[in-house]
Enzyme design. Structure first.
Site, short mmCIF file in Angstrom:
data_model
loop_
_atom_site.label_atom_id
_atom_site.label_comp_id
_atom_site.label_asym_id
_atom_site.label_seq_id
_atom_site.Cartn_x
_atom_site.Cartn_y
_atom_site.Cartn_z
N ASN A 137 19.91 13.69 23.35
CA ASN A 137 20.07 12.96 24.61
C ASN A 137 21.23 11.98 24.53
O ASN A 137 22.04 11.86 25.46
CB ASN A 137 18.79 12.17 24.93
N ARG B 157 19.88 26.84 36.54
CA ARG B 157 19.80 27.09 35.09
C ARG B 157 18.77 28.19 34.87
O ARG B 157 17.62 28.04 35.27
CB ARG B 157 19.38 25.84 34.33
N ARG C 94 25.94 21.50 34.56
CA ARG C 94 26.59 20.96 33.37
C ARG C 94 25.99 21.51 32.07
O ARG C 94 24.78 21.50 31.88
CB ARG C 94 26.51 19.43 33.37
N HIS D 256 21.70 22.55 44.03
CA HIS D 256 20.67 22.24 43.04
C HIS D 256 19.28 22.63 43.53
O HIS D 256 18.29 22.49 42.81
CB HIS D 256 20.72 20.73 42.74
N TYR E 283 8.62 22.10 30.68
CA TYR E 283 8.77 21.08 31.73
C TYR E 283 7.60 21.17 32.70
O TYR E 283 7.09 22.25 32.98
CB TYR E 283 10.05 21.31 32.55
N ARG F 259 10.07 9.03 35.54
CA ARG F 259 10.15 9.35 34.11
C ARG F 259 11.36 8.74 33.43
O ARG F 259 11.28 8.23 32.32
CB ARG F 259 10.16 10.87 33.94
N HIS G 119 9.02 16.66 35.12
CA HIS G 119 10.18 17.11 35.89
C HIS G 119 9.89 17.32 37.37
O HIS G 119 10.82 17.44 38.17
CB HIS G 119 10.72 18.41 35.27
#
Length: 720
Positions: free
Chosen positions: A49, A378, A408, A438, A471, A567, A595
């Site tokens: 991270n 993704r 990304r 997205h 997730y 979160r 998530h």
């Protein structure tokens, strides 16, 4: 709220809030309730991270320092240099804590049969083994270089570990030798087992140990392991000003450029001389503030490879769990038929993604399906979602796919998949200029005689089989024609190169999301001002949008009770008298990455519930195409409120933020509630209950067949 004191009292800087989140990840490595190896895994996640944070956020702030005009944080009014100073200071506080946790865990794992062998106290036998290994397996594959007037400083790759040696020179100036510590050899080197113990060293440490054998004609004065982190924050739109280009080719060129961007951090594996530090800083154009000394491995990604060596040590890991088929699903029946009967909600990772994959495969082979449209952000490396779409295209369906190439660090994967989809005959576009796509949206269109039927899926997470096990996300499937019509408008706009300007049921960013959210908050404010009970429940990953933050502050002042599960980044401080005293904010960091995004406005009959792909971040609300879907089915509404209630009662993994922005574990006299464990137990219990239910006769579960289906199958046989 114009004064500096008011801003500091109510707002938290985005970057500092992110560091607080990553500190909560590090806390998991210190939590004795977490199994030992899982704690080690959390240290690796903490470091990964932090790497990305420096590449993206610190990289962006560094770019801002180069501008002539000052760029101020909209909430705290901090300049870019001020934010960088705070970041550097806070990271320096976290690194010793990370090192202490790593050393403590490795000592405990040593007692459990896993040892990272210290190279400063090798036995004679181990020394000879490693010396021979180095000479045969590593040294022949290294490419050492000494920097001088005829040998310029080589290009160093982002995040790659190097061995640097300071070599004596006649003039007394620093001469540097460099060797890459990665190459055509494994990073983990296992030593002969002793009493069943798994023993290992890392390749970079071994190279450093025997580096004098490589630079054997020189006097090595000091040696160090180091790596640099490069800025990865490229503005795609600024880089692609020419309208006459192939977007995918341009993205491939952009990825090459990213690998060569400016260094923003230098990490050293221990204290080194002032001379060598200055030499490296001068070359990379870094200040001493950008140099960080770490005493544990500079890259902890190797941790995951050790897991396979610890089979039979179940106590070192979380208890194994498997996603369950949702109790509402009959695997023997058509998924489309079940969705037509009633709306269906999956809650990952507690529910399996397999029925969703079955839906895609069914659509690929259903003669009534005329088109499949989907947005991809993704996807997994070996994606069953992609395979189903390819199958649909090969079966003659119209398959339209929005592949966001700007996701990304997933750009290369998405470029590869886009090529495969196009080769199969899918219609592929790459998002919109100026906006990332997205949203998680799927639209299956069927033609039943003269009627059109929509099957729509809206999710909070990616179409990714791997992350669906890691997730927490929600996935709604519905045959509601009004929602399907809105989804059709979204796809038509995307393929026409525009954004949605109006929608009836779905909230669609960038134009039809934030205004609708503000309107929903305003309604609660109005009820509170009339003395009526008013409530807002929100769950999201991050909260940074100042317009929405200020609207929530306004609601709090009006008497609206607001509970939030955030979160990660949270730029709002709760419980501040006169401003946010009616706001409660907590964060859950645990085994699975929280998530899902859930928005609940109001109480009773006027209550409205949405699930969304968007956080309350400016990038989501203004610079992305996002979709939030209303929940109309009463049973699903009840289910979502139930899971929210469990998460808000969590007193094991939840941390509560106080009025000063400090997070502490929620502590009360209630029975321990680990929300993620409770939800998994419920999923197992529902699956078991379903298994024990008496099954109806086959005649009752057969789907209504198309009367022409038999003859269609016969005709297909003749065309094979």
């Amino acid at each position: 709220m114009s004064g500096k004191g008011d801003r500091e009292r109510i707002y938290t800087n985005r970057e500092l809030s992110w560091l607080q989140f990553n500190e909560r990840v590090l806390e998991e490595s210190e939590d004795r309730r977490v199994p030992l190896f899982e704690r080690l895994r959390f240290i690796s996640i903490f470091q990964s991270n932090l790497d990305e944070f420096f590449m993206v956020r610190v990289g962006s702030l560094y770019d801002q320092t180069l501008l002539k005009e000052k760029v101020l944080d909209s909430k705290t009014q901090m300049t870019a240099p001020e934010q960088l100073q705070y970041i550097y200071q806070n990271v320096r506080k976290l690194l010793p804590r990370k090192a202490k946790s790593y050393e403590s865990l490795m000592a405990k794992l040593n007692d459990q049969g896993l040892e990272q062998v210290p190279l400063n106290s090798l036995s004679a036998q181990d020394f000879e083994f490693l010396k021979l290994y180095f000479e045969k397996e590593i040294a022949p594959l290294t490419s050492p270089q000494i920097i001088d007037k005829r040998q310029p400083f080589p290009f160093l790759k982002n995040k790659e570990i190097y061995v640097g040696v300071r070599i004596a020179s006649k003039s007394g100036a620093v001469r540097l030798g460099i060797i890459s510590a990665s190459g055509h050899f494994g990073r983990i080197i296992y030593l002969p087992s002793q009493n069943g113990k798994v023993r290992f060293v890392l390749a970079e440490d071994l190279i450093c140990l025997f580096v004098e054998k490589i630079f054997n004609r020189h006097e090595v004065l000091e040696k160090v392991l180091f790596r640099i982190t490069r800025n990865a924050d490229i503005d795609v739109e600024d880089e692609m000003v020419d309208v006459d280009f192939d977007y995918r080719d341009a993205m491939e060129e952009l990825l090459k450029k990213r690998r060569k961007l400016t260094p923003v951090r230098l990490e050293l594996s221990g204290e080194v001389s002032h001379e060598l530090t200055e030499y490296l800083c001068d070359h990379f154009t870094l200040s001493r503030e950008q140099v960080f000394v770490d005493t544990c491995p500079l890259d902890l990604s190797f941790v995951f490879a050790l897991e396979g060596k610890l089979k039979g040590k179940a106590e070192l890991f979380f208890s194994p769990v498997a996603p369950q088929i949702a109790a509402c699903i009959d695997e023997k029946r058509s998924m489309i038929a079940q969705i037509v009967e009633k709306d269906i909600l999956f809650h990952y990772p507690y529910h399996s993604i397999k029925p969703f994959i079955s839906l895609l495969n069914e659509a690929a082979n259903d003669p009534e399906v005329v088109s499949v449209k989907i947005t991809l952000y993704r996807v997994a490396k070996d994606s069953k979602v992609i395979n189903a779409l390819i199958n649909a295209a090969e079966n003659g369906k119209e398959v339209s796919v929005v592949v966001e190439l700007r996701a990304r660090f997933d750009e290369e994967n998405n470029i590869d998949w886009s090529k495969r989809l196009e080769e199969a005959g899918c219609h592929v576009i790459y998002g919109l200029p100026g906006y990332k796509v997205h949203s998680k949206l799927l639209l299956i269109t069927r033609k039943l005689g003269n009627k059109i039927q929509y099957i729509t899926q809206i999710g909070t997470g990616n179409y990714n089989e791997k992350t669906a096990q890691l997730y927490t996300d929600l996935s709604l499937m519905t045959a509601n024609p009004a929602i399907g019509t809105d989804a059709s408008v979204v796809f038509n706009s995307l393929f026409m190169g525009s954004v949605v300007e109006s929608s009836t049921h779905l909230l669609v960013a960038p134009l039809c999301f934030k205004p609708r959210i503000i309107g929903l908050i305003d309604k609660e404010i109005a009820f509170a001002q009339q003395g009526e009970p008013a409530q807002i429940l929100l769950k999201m990953n991050s909260l940074t949008d100042k317009v929405l933050i200020d609207k929530l502050i306004e609601a709090s002042r009006a008497g609206v009770h607001i509970k939030m599960l955030v979160r990660g980044i949270c730029c709002l401080k709760p419980r501040v008298p006169g401003s946010t005293e009616n706001i409660e904010i907590s964060s859950i960091v645990g085994r699975f990455l929280e998530h899902s995004r859930i928005f609940v406005f109001g109480l009773g009959e006027r209550q409205k519930i949405y699930i969304s792909s968007a956080d309350f971040m400016t990038r989501n609300t203004e610079r992305r195409v996002e979709v939030a879907a209303p929940i109309y089915d009463p049973a699903i509404q009840k289910e979502i409120l139930h899971l929210l209630g469990i998460m808000m009662k969590d007193n094991v993994k939840a941390r509560v933020q106080d009025m000063y922005g400090i997070y502490t574990y929620r502590k009360n006299e209630e029975e321990p509630v680990n929300a993620q464990e409770v939800l998994y137990r419920e999923a197992y219990a529902s699956a078991e209950q379903k298994k024990n239910m008496p099954q109806p006769p086959k005649a009752l579960i057969q789907e209504k067949r198309n009367p022409h289906g038999f003859w269609k199958r016969v005709m297909r046989l003749f065309h094979r």
